[in-house]
Design a protein around this motif. Structure first.
Motif, PDB file in Angstrom:
ATOM      1  N   THR A 151      -4.798   2.293  -5.367  1.00 32.99           N
ATOM      2  CA  THR A 151      -4.899   3.379  -4.386  1.00 32.99           C
ATOM      3  C   THR A 151      -3.765   3.272  -3.368  1.00 32.99           C
ATOM      4  OG1 THR A 151      -6.207   2.169  -2.758  1.00 32.99           O
ATOM      5  CG2 THR A 151      -7.424   3.294  -4.500  1.00 32.99           C
ATOM      6  N   ILE A 152      -3.502   4.410  -2.686  1.00 36.11           N
ATOM      7  CA  ILE A 152      -2.435   4.460  -1.694  1.00 36.11           C
ATOM      8  C   ILE A 152      -2.703   3.467  -0.567  1.00 36.11           C
ATOM      9  CG2 ILE A 152      -1.338   5.971   0.011  1.00 36.11           C
ATOM     10  CD1 ILE A 152      -0.638   6.435  -2.984  1.00 36.11           C
ATOM     11  N   TYR A 153      -3.959   3.397  -0.149  1.00 34.24           N
ATOM     12  CA  TYR A 153      -4.273   2.482   0.941  1.00 34.24           C
ATOM     13  C   TYR A 153      -3.880   1.042   0.567  1.00 34.24           C
ATOM     14  CZ  TYR A 153      -6.700   0.023   4.622  1.00 34.24           C
ATOM     15  OH  TYR A 153      -6.973  -0.795   5.693  1.00 34.24           O
ATOM     16  N   ASP A 154      -4.277   0.634  -0.622  1.00 32.63           N
ATOM     17  CA  ASP A 154      -3.954  -0.724  -1.070  1.00 32.63           C
ATOM     18  C   ASP A 154      -2.456  -0.942  -1.087  1.00 32.63           C
ATOM     19  OD1 ASP A 154      -6.530  -1.425  -1.434  1.00 32.63           O
ATOM     20  OD2 ASP A 154      -6.591  -0.879  -3.551  1.00 32.63           O
ATOM     21  N   LEU A 195      -4.670  11.040   1.853  1.00 27.85           N
ATOM     22  CA  LEU A 195      -4.373  10.510   0.522  1.00 27.85           C
ATOM     23  C   LEU A 195      -4.779   9.039   0.393  1.00 27.85           C
ATOM     24  CD1 LEU A 195      -0.784  11.969   0.052  1.00 27.85           C
ATOM     25  CD2 LEU A 195      -2.953  12.947  -0.696  1.00 27.85           C
ATOM     26  N   SER A 196      -5.216   8.465   1.511  1.00 29.20           N
ATOM     27  CA  SER A 196      -5.504   7.033   1.578  1.00 29.20           C
ATOM     28  C   SER A 196      -6.240   6.478   0.361  1.00 29.20           C
ATOM     29  CB  SER A 196      -6.304   6.781   2.851  1.00 29.20           C
ATOM     30  OG  SER A 196      -6.805   5.499   2.853  1.00 29.20           O
ATOM     31  N   GLY A 197      -7.314   7.162  -0.053  1.00 24.83           N
ATOM     32  CA  GLY A 197      -8.118   6.615  -1.152  1.00 24.83           C
ATOM     33  C   GLY A 197      -7.687   7.085  -2.527  1.00 24.83           C
ATOM     34  N   SER A 198      -6.658   7.959  -2.592  1.00 26.14           N
ATOM     35  CA  SER A 198      -6.318   8.508  -3.912  1.00 26.14           C
ATOM     36  C   SER A 198      -5.467   7.547  -4.710  1.00 26.14           C
ATOM     37  CB  SER A 198      -5.548   9.820  -3.811  1.00 26.14           C
ATOM     38  OG  SER A 198      -5.684  10.391  -2.578  1.00 26.14           O
ATOM     39  N   SER A 199      -5.462   7.820  -6.005  1.00 19.82           N
ATOM     40  CA  SER A 199      -4.609   7.046  -6.886  1.00 19.82           C
ATOM     41  C   SER A 199      -3.252   7.749  -6.945  1.00 19.82           C
ATOM     42  CB  SER A 199      -5.260   6.993  -8.259  1.00 19.82           C
ATOM     43  OG  SER A 199      -4.320   7.294  -9.247  1.00 19.82           O
ATOM     44  N   ALA A 245       5.776   5.308   3.325  1.00 16.24           N
ATOM     45  CA  ALA A 245       4.744   4.657   4.137  1.00 16.24           C
ATOM     46  C   ALA A 245       4.609   3.187   3.754  1.00 16.24           C
ATOM     47  CB  ALA A 245       3.404   5.377   3.961  1.00 16.24           C
ATOM     48  N   ALA A 246       4.636   2.919   2.444  1.00 16.98           N
ATOM     49  CA  ALA A 246       4.470   1.547   1.965  1.00 16.98           C
ATOM     50  C   ALA A 246       5.584   0.652   2.492  1.00 16.98           C
ATOM     51  CB  ALA A 246       4.441   1.531   0.441  1.00 16.98           C
ATOM     52  N   VAL A 247       6.779   1.231   2.630  1.00 13.38           N
ATOM     53  CA  VAL A 247       7.909   0.449   3.134  1.00 13.38           C
ATOM     54  C   VAL A 247       7.824   0.301   4.659  1.00 13.38           C
ATOM     55  CG1 VAL A 247      10.400   0.506   3.460  1.00 13.38           C
ATOM     56  CG2 VAL A 247       9.419   0.919   1.202  1.00 13.38           C
TER      57      VAL A 247
END
Lengths: 344, 258, 229
Positions: free
Chosen positions: C92-95, C127-131, C146-148
């Motif tokens: 997921t995006i959050y992870d 989108l936090s919980g989406s794949s 965001a991840a960066v």
């Protein structure tokens, strides 16, 4: 062929769950000891996904008109080495079990053993690697792939047969079962071996460093196994001990004596329905209290089962109640959800 | 290539279901895992003719499906994966055990038939129990739970990466297969001789991708075993749910109803 | 300040991917890195974060890139890969966004706080919980950024950020990039985009700097053709 929960007894399933869990533990430790371990983890993940996607691609088998797909254990081992390939396959099997209901949760250990441990950790180091040890040629790749795929699939099929037999849910005798399973898996093994050889040959031609690196992987050595085997043996003894205590509380003799008692108390009127019911109830007590399902098939099956019209009717009533309960819950939920909507 | 399309769809639908919010979705992943496992273990412990006793466990899928608001139309088709082998073993039992167990009117019901029904019922209960768990638990909760259960962190990571890239590689395989189909006179399946280069190309591009994935992970400070366990406590509702499931399992196992 | 002095990177076959490149990037400055395919843009970016082995000197705020500063440098330089699918590897995006802070050993609370803040800042909290599988190209790009950003880097490096984006997603990306305060190197083929978000352009040709100057040099078509573009 994926093993199903419905065909396994808990004792067999749990034993294989323990073996497979230990194999994963040992393999993880092994991969971590490797210099390139960190890099291998994403590769194992992506490779697992590749195997999964690869299994979905059907190809036609020449001369038969039927279509097949790959299993992938040996192919992956040829590309990553046995231990990383095993971890990839194990991850794929967990995903197939969870998200695609292919092989059950309890049966996971059996499936990881048959489809992962056997080809990657047994057949690959014993058959595939030695053949290619003298150098990689397309002939050797062909021979090693076919031999390893056939051996892997046949042993895996034997695993399925043995697990089913030990569990005692299916009544098919060992001989018949083997006669049905082994020839099919021989054919599948040859086909898979040819495709595997083709793929490995292709990769070797394009990127020889990949196939070479896989062969250089150290694999699991005897010394890696000392401690895990001790732990495993202790676990096996413990589970085996506990389960057999359970089982011995309800030995066959007990069953026989219940049989005797009921017959004695009711005399010869064995045809009477009343007696039949009581008889079943007694057998029922027996089968209810034993944790292990009844293993024996040779015995008169009447003694080990609660089977009667009352059973069928009872099951039908339970079904009605259960589905009714489900419907009521769903109805209540809908009513509750309806309320805020009405307010708003 | 129907398989490719349907597995892609399956994954997405399950993800959608797991993202919903119901009483069951809100339970602790440990509770859901132990509920599913206890129902499966107890079902598996029944003998081959225990059709009647086993039927009690039907309460589990029926009630859970309703509580979790899951659609049967999504979960039921998945039984198909488990069906062939169970059906094969069950039908073999019918052929092997022809002793009549009882009669309905003048029709003899054999032990084999009873065992076939038992296997089918068991399959239904076990598959549904596992599917209900997955359909109510997002994958991230599931893998966090695996870590909490001391499954090695690097193996959980392999599991997560595999899951993540299955979707992507299925898409790639699908578009490669479509391109193949368009150029091969609408062949439904590949020719066997085209398999090595087809799969080989997928593998090679997959390995390159794995290198980039690894590089991207490194850029964000990845080091083995750096992923820590997240803590999550069991609540009263979780314990109650586990307790109820165990009570149901025990009822089926140790009391005689029919 | 990000300083690059006489940077050289070789391909495994001995060919020079980057051949003696030097320039500086000031905080808040946006540089467009332009060049044909194979000019060495990606290799340059990968060398900056120590994924590719290089010769020469790379330093961020006075800290020189070497083995023992690798982790530090990587936390200060955030590289956004060309394909978000290579970067978003978690379910997921959050992870995925929390992967960076977690790897750098931040506490669970701090990780969650950062992740939520960044997702909110970029407007992708939903989108936090989406794949990643279910997202559009533009959404995936924002998630990769965001991840960066989650490791709070001082400089950002983008490799072909506009690849596979539709015009609307491209506009949105431009405004996102402009809103981020960090100094940036943006490797791109998209000249319009470069002119919109960068103040300076560096043109690479076969691993060497051919031009380094005001972004206006990209509007002169004749000179671009002269530079092999």
């Amino acid at each position: 062929m994926h093993m199903s929960d419905a065909l396994l007894s808990p004792a067999v399933a749990i034993a294989f769950d323990a073996v497979s869990a230990a194999s994963i533990g040992i393999s993880v430790a092994k991969v971590k000891g490797d210099v390139f371990s960190e890099k291998k983890i994403p590769i194992m993940g992506v490779a697992g996904a590749l195997v999964f996607a690869g299994q979905m691609i059907n190809f036609t088998i020449p001369g038969t008109g039927s279509s097949g797909h790959i299993g992938g254990g040996i192919m992956l081992a040829g590309l990553l080495g046995g231990v990383p390939a095993f971890l990839s396959i194990a991850a794929v099997l967990i995903i197939q079990c969870l998200f695609f209901a292919d092989g059950g949760l309890l049966a996971l250990g059996c499936n990881i053993f048959n489809i992962g441990v056997i080809p990657c950790l047994v057949v690959y180091p014993l058959i595939f690697k030695p053949v290619l040890a003298k150098g990689i040629t397309s002939k050797r790749i062909g021979f090693a792939s076919i031999a390893a795929c056939v051996a892997g699939l046949e042993l895996g099929a034997l695993g399925v047969i043995a697990q089913t037999q030990l569990s005692g849910i299916a009544a098919l005798p060992f001989g018949t079962f083997s006669a049905l399973m082994l020839p099919i898996h021989l054919a599948i093994g040859i086909i898979e071996g040819i495709v595997t050889a083709g793929v490995l040959g292709f990769i070797h031609q394009m990127r020889p460093e990949i196939t070479q690196a896989a062969l250089n992987e150290t694999g699991i050595k005897a010394k890696d196994l000392n401690r895990p085997i001790a732990v495993l043996a202790a676990m096996a003894l413990l589970t085996g001990g506990v389960l057999s205590l359970y089982a011995s509380a309800n030995p066959d003799g007990l069953e026989w004596s219940i049989d005797k008692t009921t017959q004695n108390s009711l005399g010869e009127a064995s045809e009477l329905e009343a007696e039949g019911l009581l008889h079943e109830k007694a057998a029922d007590v027996q089968s209810q209290t034993s944790f292990l399902p009844d293993y024996s098939f040779a015995k008169d099956p009447q003694n080990s089962a609660a089977t009667s019209i009352s059973g069928i009717v009872g099951a039908a009533i339970t079904f009605a109640f259960a589905s009714g309960a489900g419907l009521i819950v769903a109805k209540i939920k809908r009513l509750n959800q309806g309320k805020p909507a009405e307010n708003g | 290539m129907a398989d490719l399309v349907s597995s892609l769809k399956d994954l997405r639908v399950l993800e959608g279901l797991a993202a919903k919010n119901s009483v069951i979705h809100r339970l602790h992943p440990f509770a859901k895992l132990s509920m599913a496992l206890s129902i499966i273990c107890f079902s598996a412990s029944f003998g081959r003719y225990s059709f009647a006793q086993l039927s009690l466990y039907l309460f589990y899928p029926f009630i859970m499906m309703a509580l979790a608001e899951l659609p049967y139309s999504v979960l039921l088709p998945r039984l198909a994966a488990a069906l062939p082998f169970c059906l094969f073993a069950g039908i073999a039992n019918v052929a092997m055990e022809r002793t009549p167990a009882f009669y309905i009117g003048s029709i003899a019901i054999t032990f084999g038939t009873v065992s076939l029904m038992t296997i089918m019922l068991k399959m239904y209960i076990c598959v549904m129990a596992a599917l209900i768990m997955v359909a109510t638990t997002p994958i991230s909760d599931l893998s966090a739970q695996l870590r909490r259960l001391h499954v090695p962190g690097s193996f959980v990571l392999v599991f997560e990466i595999t899951y993540r890239y299955i979707g992507l590689l299925l898409e790639q395989a699908l578009s490669m297969a479509t391109a193949y189909r368009l150029r091969s006179g609408d062949r439904k399946a590949l020719l066997m001789r085209d398999m090595p280069s087809f799969l080989g190309q997928m593998l090679l591009s997959g390995f390159d991708r794995a290198e980039r994935v690894y590089a991207a992970m490194q850029c964000r400070g990845y080091a083995i075993d750096h992923i820590r366990q997240s803590k999550k406590k069991l609540k009263t509702a979780d314990i109650a749910a586990i307790g109820l499931t165990l009570a149901l399992a025990a009822c089926g196992r140790f009391f005689i109803f029919w | 300040m990000l300083t690059i002095k006489n940077l050289r990177v070789e391909y495994p076959n001995g060919k020079k991917a980057v051949n003696g490149v030097s320039f500086e990037l000031s905080p808040g400055e946006n540089i467009a890195l332009i060049g044909a395919n194979g000019a060495g843009k990606t290799s340059l970016l990968l060398a900056l974060v120590g994924i590719l082995v290089s010769e020469g000197e790379i330093s961020v705020g006075g800290t020189v890139l070497e083995k023992k500063t690798l982790r530090e440098i990587r936390s200060r330089l955030g590289l956004v890969f060309q394909s978000p699918d290579d970067q978003l590897f978690m379910p997921t995006i959050y992870d995925d966004v929390s992967f960076g802070p977690r790897s750098y050993g931040y506490s669970e609370e701090e990780t969650a706080a950062r992740t939520n803040r960044i997702l909110t800042d970029l407007g992708i909290m939903h989108l936090s919980g989406s794949s990643p599988l279910k997202l559009s190209g533009g959404e995936k790009r924002l998630c990769a950024i965001a991840a960066v950003l989650a490791t709070e880097p001082e400089f950002l490096l983008f490799d072909e950020p506009t690849a596979f984006l539709d015009p609307r997603a491209r506009r949105q990306l431009a405004s996102t990039i402009l809103s981020l305060p960090q100094g940036k190197i943006i490797a791109t083929h998209d000249l319009d985009f470069a002119q919109k978000v960068c103040s300076r352009a560096i043109v690479l040709y076969e691993g060497k700097i051919l031009a380094n100057g005001d972004i206006g040099l990209l509007s002169d078509e004749q000179s671009l053709i002269g530079m092999g573009l």
